[in-house]
Design a protein around this motif. Sequence first.
Motif, PDB file in Angstrom:
ATOM      1  N   ARG A  94       0.836  -1.200   0.000  1.00 32.72           N
ATOM      2  CA  ARG A  94       0.000   0.000   0.000  1.00 32.72           C
ATOM      3  C   ARG A  94       0.871   1.250   0.000  1.00 32.72           C
ATOM      4  O   ARG A  94       2.057   1.221   0.359  1.00 32.72           O
ATOM      5  N   LEU A  95       0.236   2.378  -0.356  1.00 32.28           N
ATOM      6  CA  LEU A  95       0.850   3.696  -0.295  1.00 32.28           C
ATOM      7  C   LEU A  95      -0.200   4.661   0.242  1.00 32.28           C
ATOM      8  O   LEU A  95      -1.278   4.793  -0.331  1.00 32.28           O
ATOM      9  N   LYS A  96       0.121   5.321   1.356  1.00 26.73           N
ATOM     10  CA  LYS A  96      -0.827   6.190   2.049  1.00 26.73           C
ATOM     11  C   LYS A  96      -0.343   7.631   2.038  1.00 26.73           C
ATOM     12  O   LYS A  96       0.836   7.901   2.284  1.00 26.73           O
ATOM     13  N   PHE A  97      -1.279   8.545   1.756  1.00 27.62           N
ATOM     14  CA  PHE A  97      -0.989   9.976   1.715  1.00 27.62           C
ATOM     15  C   PHE A  97      -1.949  10.717   2.643  1.00 27.62           C
ATOM     16  O   PHE A  97      -3.155  10.479   2.610  1.00 27.62           O
ATOM     17  N   ILE A  98      -1.396  11.579   3.484  1.00 26.67           N
ATOM     18  CA  ILE A  98      -2.190  12.485   4.308  1.00 26.67           C
ATOM     19  C   ILE A  98      -1.724  13.907   4.010  1.00 26.67           C
ATOM     20  O   ILE A  98      -0.534  14.213   4.124  1.00 26.67           O
ATOM     21  N   ASN A 128      -6.218  -8.124  -6.735  1.00 21.02           N
ATOM     22  CA  ASN A 128      -7.250  -7.159  -6.394  1.00 21.02           C
ATOM     23  C   ASN A 128      -6.604  -5.876  -5.895  1.00 21.02           C
ATOM     24  O   ASN A 128      -5.446  -5.878  -5.443  1.00 21.02           O
ATOM     25  N   ALA A 129      -7.341  -4.782  -5.956  1.00 21.85           N
ATOM     26  CA  ALA A 129      -6.825  -3.487  -5.522  1.00 21.85           C
ATOM     27  C   ALA A 129      -7.934  -2.695  -4.840  1.00 21.85           C
ATOM     28  O   ALA A 129      -9.123  -3.003  -4.993  1.00 21.85           O
ATOM     29  N   GLU A 130      -7.517  -1.672  -4.091  1.00 25.34           N
ATOM     30  CA  GLU A 130      -8.477  -0.812  -3.394  1.00 25.34           C
ATOM     31  C   GLU A 130      -7.956   0.615  -3.360  1.00 25.34           C
ATOM     32  O   GLU A 130      -6.775   0.856  -3.086  1.00 25.34           O
ATOM     33  N   LEU A 131      -8.844   1.551  -3.646  1.00 21.57           N
ATOM     34  CA  LEU A 131      -8.561   2.972  -3.487  1.00 21.57           C
ATOM     35  C   LEU A 131      -9.447   3.486  -2.368  1.00 21.57           C
ATOM     36  O   LEU A 131     -10.670   3.314  -2.408  1.00 21.57           O
ATOM     37  N   LYS A 132      -8.817   4.125  -1.367  1.00 17.94           N
ATOM     38  CA  LYS A 132      -9.511   4.527  -0.154  1.00 17.94           C
ATOM     39  C   LYS A 132      -9.383   6.040   0.041  1.00 17.94           C
ATOM     40  O   LYS A 132      -8.272   6.569   0.089  1.00 17.94           O
ATOM     41  N   GLY A 133     -10.507   6.732   0.158  1.00 22.04           N
ATOM     42  CA  GLY A 133     -10.505   8.132   0.542  1.00 22.04           C
ATOM     43  C   GLY A 133     -10.598   8.251   2.054  1.00 22.04           C
ATOM     44  O   GLY A 133     -11.336   7.497   2.701  1.00 22.04           O
ATOM     45  N   ILE A 134      -9.843   9.183   2.641  1.00 20.24           N
ATOM     46  CA  ILE A 134      -9.733   9.296   4.098  1.00 20.24           C
ATOM     47  C   ILE A 134     -10.071  10.727   4.517  1.00 20.24           C
ATOM     48  O   ILE A 134      -9.477  11.678   4.001  1.00 20.24           O
ATOM     49  N   GLU A 146     -13.951   8.905   8.470  1.00 20.55           N
ATOM     50  CA  GLU A 146     -14.727   8.237   7.427  1.00 20.55           C
ATOM     51  C   GLU A 146     -13.791   7.808   6.308  1.00 20.55           C
ATOM     52  O   GLU A 146     -12.907   8.559   5.896  1.00 20.55           O
ATOM     53  N   ASN A 147     -13.972   6.576   5.832  1.00 20.74           N
ATOM     54  CA  ASN A 147     -13.259   6.064   4.668  1.00 20.74           C
ATOM     55  C   ASN A 147     -14.262   5.697   3.590  1.00 20.74           C
ATOM     56  O   ASN A 147     -15.287   5.065   3.880  1.00 20.74           O
ATOM     57  N   ALA A 148     -13.974   6.096   2.368  1.00 21.15           N
ATOM     58  CA  ALA A 148     -14.768   5.679   1.209  1.00 21.15           C
ATOM     59  C   ALA A 148     -13.897   4.768   0.357  1.00 21.15           C
ATOM     60  O   ALA A 148     -12.865   5.204  -0.164  1.00 21.15           O
ATOM     61  N   ASN A 149     -14.271   3.507   0.239  1.00 16.57           N
ATOM     62  CA  ASN A 149     -13.438   2.495  -0.405  1.00 16.57           C
ATOM     63  C   ASN A 149     -14.035   2.049  -1.729  1.00 16.57           C
ATOM     64  O   ASN A 149     -15.243   1.793  -1.819  1.00 16.57           O
ATOM     65  N   VAL A 150     -13.173   1.934  -2.718  1.00 21.42           N
ATOM     66  CA  VAL A 150     -13.551   1.345  -4.004  1.00 21.42           C
ATOM     67  C   VAL A 150     -12.650   0.136  -4.220  1.00 21.42           C
ATOM     68  O   VAL A 150     -11.432   0.276  -4.375  1.00 21.42           O
ATOM     69  N   ASP A 151     -13.244  -1.061  -4.209  1.00 21.79           N
ATOM     70  CA  ASP A 151     -12.504  -2.309  -4.388  1.00 21.79           C
ATOM     71  C   ASP A 151     -12.753  -2.835  -5.794  1.00 21.79           C
ATOM     72  O   ASP A 151     -13.915  -2.952  -6.218  1.00 21.79           O
TER      73      ASP A 151
END
Length: 253
Positions: A94-98, A128-134, A146-151
């Motif tokens: 994963r790669l996380k950005f804040i 599989n992959a996931e894009l998560k809004g934080i 709140e997280n919005a996930n697109v799998d």
Amino acid sequence: MALVTPCRAAPEEIQVYMDEMDQPGHFGLDTHINDVTAGTPTDDYPGQQQALHRLRITPEFSYGITSDLEAGLYLPLATLDGQGRLDPGGVKTRLKFIAPRRPGQNWWWGANFEIGHVNHKLDINPWNAELKGIVGTRLGKWTLAENANVDFVVSGPAAHSPEVEFDTRVAYAMTRKVSLGIESYNGTGTFAHFGAVRDSDQAIYAVADLDLGHWALNLGVGHGYGTNADRTIVKAIVSLPLERIMGRRNAVD
């Protein structure tokens, strides 16, 4: 298969992402542990591994690239059966950005991208992959996130429209070291059938977070409903700075 996606067992990581990041140049280790203690065996495809009474243990290694960017590696995605047999099931990165915050800003936003490969017994689609809004904020003793996930399927025999899930966390700090809260994980269907809540996996957890100095502990007990075959799930996340573990090992050596 194009109209109905398989029900998914409890994932290796049951967590609402917030603004925690490793410091630049530092390593961290979160160990994700969960166990489905009550539920219904599923048979979405031949060869699927049953989640019921199977302990999932997933070490997550992380590294602070910058103050705003963090990399992570889940290795292995493992399960432990009732006879104590450990079964490695895959790997994920994963790669996380804040986003940077102004002084005094009590809210945050960011994103996380994950991609991984798992064995056939865990998912009919290997990649599989996931894009998560934080997003989140702290208001006094309250924390809301709140997280919005697109799998979505990267490759595999049962490709389908990307699935959408919203994860929510509301917690209250009882003391400086202890907080209690609620986490919910709510599927809302796919891009093609968005809003199909009753036909998606749902779960709600009572959680406790303990700050134990150099390490932290997240504990939760959850109930699955909707199409979720896992009715009672117990989860834990043990967080440690990896340098401290290595330092202790060197001291013993």
